[in-house]
Design a protein around this motif. Structure first.
Motif, PDB file in Angstrom:
ATOM      1  N   LYS A  36       3.987  -1.757   4.661  1.00  0.00           N
ATOM      2  CA  LYS A  36       2.884  -1.032   4.019  1.00  0.00           C
ATOM      3  C   LYS A  36       3.071  -0.886   2.519  1.00  0.00           C
ATOM      4  O   LYS A  36       2.106  -0.960   1.755  1.00  0.00           O
ATOM      5  CB  LYS A  36       2.676   0.335   4.649  1.00  0.00           C
ATOM      6  CG  LYS A  36       3.775   1.329   4.390  1.00  0.00           C
ATOM      7  CD  LYS A  36       3.467   2.666   5.018  1.00  0.00           C
ATOM      8  CE  LYS A  36       4.624   3.615   4.868  1.00  0.00           C
ATOM      9  NZ  LYS A  36       4.361   4.893   5.511  1.00  0.00           N
ATOM     10  N   TRP A  37       4.319  -0.690   2.074  1.00  0.00           N
ATOM     11  CA  TRP A  37       4.534  -0.503   0.636  1.00  0.00           C
ATOM     12  C   TRP A  37       4.277  -1.807  -0.115  1.00  0.00           C
ATOM     13  O   TRP A  37       3.746  -1.797  -1.220  1.00  0.00           O
ATOM     14  CB  TRP A  37       5.930   0.028   0.342  1.00  0.00           C
ATOM     15  CG  TRP A  37       6.195   1.343   1.008  1.00  0.00           C
ATOM     16  CD1 TRP A  37       7.213   1.637   1.871  1.00  0.00           C
ATOM     17  CD2 TRP A  37       5.445   2.562   0.893  1.00  0.00           C
ATOM     18  NE1 TRP A  37       7.133   2.944   2.287  1.00  0.00           N
ATOM     19  CE2 TRP A  37       6.061   3.539   1.697  1.00  0.00           C
ATOM     20  CE3 TRP A  37       4.303   2.918   0.181  1.00  0.00           C
ATOM     21  CZ2 TRP A  37       5.575   4.835   1.809  1.00  0.00           C
ATOM     22  CZ3 TRP A  37       3.805   4.216   0.298  1.00  0.00           C
ATOM     23  CH2 TRP A  37       4.449   5.160   1.101  1.00  0.00           C
ATOM     24  N   VAL A  38       4.642  -2.929   0.491  1.00  0.00           N
ATOM     25  CA  VAL A  38       4.388  -4.232  -0.145  1.00  0.00           C
ATOM     26  C   VAL A  38       2.889  -4.422  -0.342  1.00  0.00           C
ATOM     27  O   VAL A  38       2.434  -4.770  -1.428  1.00  0.00           O
ATOM     28  CB  VAL A  38       4.996  -5.380   0.691  1.00  0.00           C
ATOM     29  CG1 VAL A  38       4.479  -6.729   0.222  1.00  0.00           C
ATOM     30  CG2 VAL A  38       6.519  -5.335   0.636  1.00  0.00           C
ATOM     31  N   SER A  39       2.127  -4.171   0.705  1.00  0.00           N
ATOM     32  CA  SER A  39       0.676  -4.337   0.613  1.00  0.00           C
ATOM     33  C   SER A  39       0.096  -3.446  -0.473  1.00  0.00           C
ATOM     34  O   SER A  39      -0.727  -3.890  -1.282  1.00  0.00           O
ATOM     35  CB  SER A  39       0.020  -3.994   1.954  1.00  0.00           C
ATOM     36  OG  SER A  39       0.494  -4.841   2.966  1.00  0.00           O
ATOM     37  N   LEU A  40       0.520  -2.188  -0.499  1.00  0.00           N
ATOM     38  CA  LEU A  40      -0.028  -1.257  -1.486  1.00  0.00           C
ATOM     39  C   LEU A  40       0.389  -1.620  -2.910  1.00  0.00           C
ATOM     40  O   LEU A  40      -0.403  -1.487  -3.846  1.00  0.00           O
ATOM     41  CB  LEU A  40       0.386   0.173  -1.137  1.00  0.00           C
ATOM     42  CG  LEU A  40      -0.252   0.707   0.151  1.00  0.00           C
ATOM     43  CD1 LEU A  40       0.373   2.036   0.548  1.00  0.00           C
ATOM     44  CD2 LEU A  40      -1.762   0.835  -0.001  1.00  0.00           C
ATOM     45  N   ILE A  41       1.602  -2.100  -3.079  1.00  0.00           N
ATOM     46  CA  ILE A  41       2.050  -2.526  -4.413  1.00  0.00           C
ATOM     47  C   ILE A  41       1.256  -3.743  -4.878  1.00  0.00           C
ATOM     48  O   ILE A  41       0.784  -3.793  -6.018  1.00  0.00           O
ATOM     49  CB  ILE A  41       3.570  -2.795  -4.432  1.00  0.00           C
ATOM     50  CG1 ILE A  41       4.327  -1.469  -4.319  1.00  0.00           C
ATOM     51  CG2 ILE A  41       3.978  -3.548  -5.697  1.00  0.00           C
ATOM     52  CD1 ILE A  41       5.818  -1.624  -4.068  1.00  0.00           C
ATOM     53  N   LEU A  42       1.089  -4.711  -3.996  1.00  0.00           N
ATOM     54  CA  LEU A  42       0.309  -5.899  -4.365  1.00  0.00           C
ATOM     55  C   LEU A  42      -1.118  -5.506  -4.743  1.00  0.00           C
ATOM     56  O   LEU A  42      -1.659  -5.984  -5.740  1.00  0.00           O
ATOM     57  CB  LEU A  42       0.310  -6.919  -3.228  1.00  0.00           C
ATOM     58  CG  LEU A  42       1.651  -7.574  -2.916  1.00  0.00           C
ATOM     59  CD1 LEU A  42       1.535  -8.470  -1.693  1.00  0.00           C
ATOM     60  CD2 LEU A  42       2.180  -8.349  -4.104  1.00  0.00           C
ATOM     61  N   LEU A  43      -1.713  -4.620  -3.942  1.00  0.00           N
ATOM     62  CA  LEU A  43      -3.067  -4.162  -4.251  1.00  0.00           C
ATOM     63  C   LEU A  43      -3.089  -3.366  -5.556  1.00  0.00           C
ATOM     64  O   LEU A  43      -4.032  -3.484  -6.344  1.00  0.00           O
ATOM     65  CB  LEU A  43      -3.615  -3.314  -3.101  1.00  0.00           C
ATOM     66  CG  LEU A  43      -3.921  -4.087  -1.820  1.00  0.00           C
ATOM     67  CD1 LEU A  43      -4.112  -3.130  -0.652  1.00  0.00           C
ATOM     68  CD2 LEU A  43      -5.125  -4.985  -1.993  1.00  0.00           C
ATOM     69  N   GLY A  44      -2.050  -2.600  -5.801  1.00  0.00           N
ATOM     70  CA  GLY A  44      -1.960  -1.836  -7.042  1.00  0.00           C
ATOM     71  C   GLY A  44      -1.839  -2.713  -8.273  1.00  0.00           C
ATOM     72  O   GLY A  44      -2.284  -2.348  -9.360  1.00  0.00           O
TER      73      GLY A  44
END
Length: 131
Positions: A36-44
């Motif tokens: 989940k953190w990877v996805s949110l960082i990429l989206l960020g």
């Protein structure tokens, strides 16, 4: 064609990037990008270069330790770059690489799907929990 042992078949599968094999590097990458953190960082980072502090504020609930570990792993995998600007205090910026940019549409599609289907998932959970 000579008969191969199970160990030889597993080795070949790992070389062929069969994600169903435990030793496959692609499996480890799927595990990473499913975080989940990877996805949110990429989206960020979709909007461009971001400072560490900006990412930390934008991604609610991520600890400093987890953000740092995840950023390092993404940098190691070639999905983001880290730029240090000597100043007081030191400025650290992160941005997507071309490889990270190529993954972004997939992550955005999953985000769109999750946001669009959350009411259906909530309803399914309610029905299941009522049983």
């Amino acid at each position: 064609m000579p008969t191969r042992t199970a160990a030889q078949l597993r080795e070949q599968a790992a070389r062929d990037y069969d994600a169903f094999m435990a030793e496959c590097p692609a499996r480890h990458l799927l595990d990473r990008i499913g975080n989940k953190w990877v996805s949110l960082i990429l989206l960020g980072l979709a909007g461009g270069r971001q400072r560490y502090s900006d990412l930390s504020r934008r991604i609610a609930g991520v600890s400093q330790k987890m953000l740092t570990q995840t950023l390092r792993s993404l940098e190691r995998d070639g999905l983001i770059t880290r730029t240090v600007t000597p100043s007081v205090p030191v400025r650290v910026d992160y941005e997507l690489t071309a490889l990270g940019e190529s993954l972004l549409p997939l992550v955005e599609a999953i985000q769109d799907w999750a946001e669009a289907n959350m009411p259906k998932v909530d309803a399914a959970r309610s029905r299941y929990d009522a049983l």
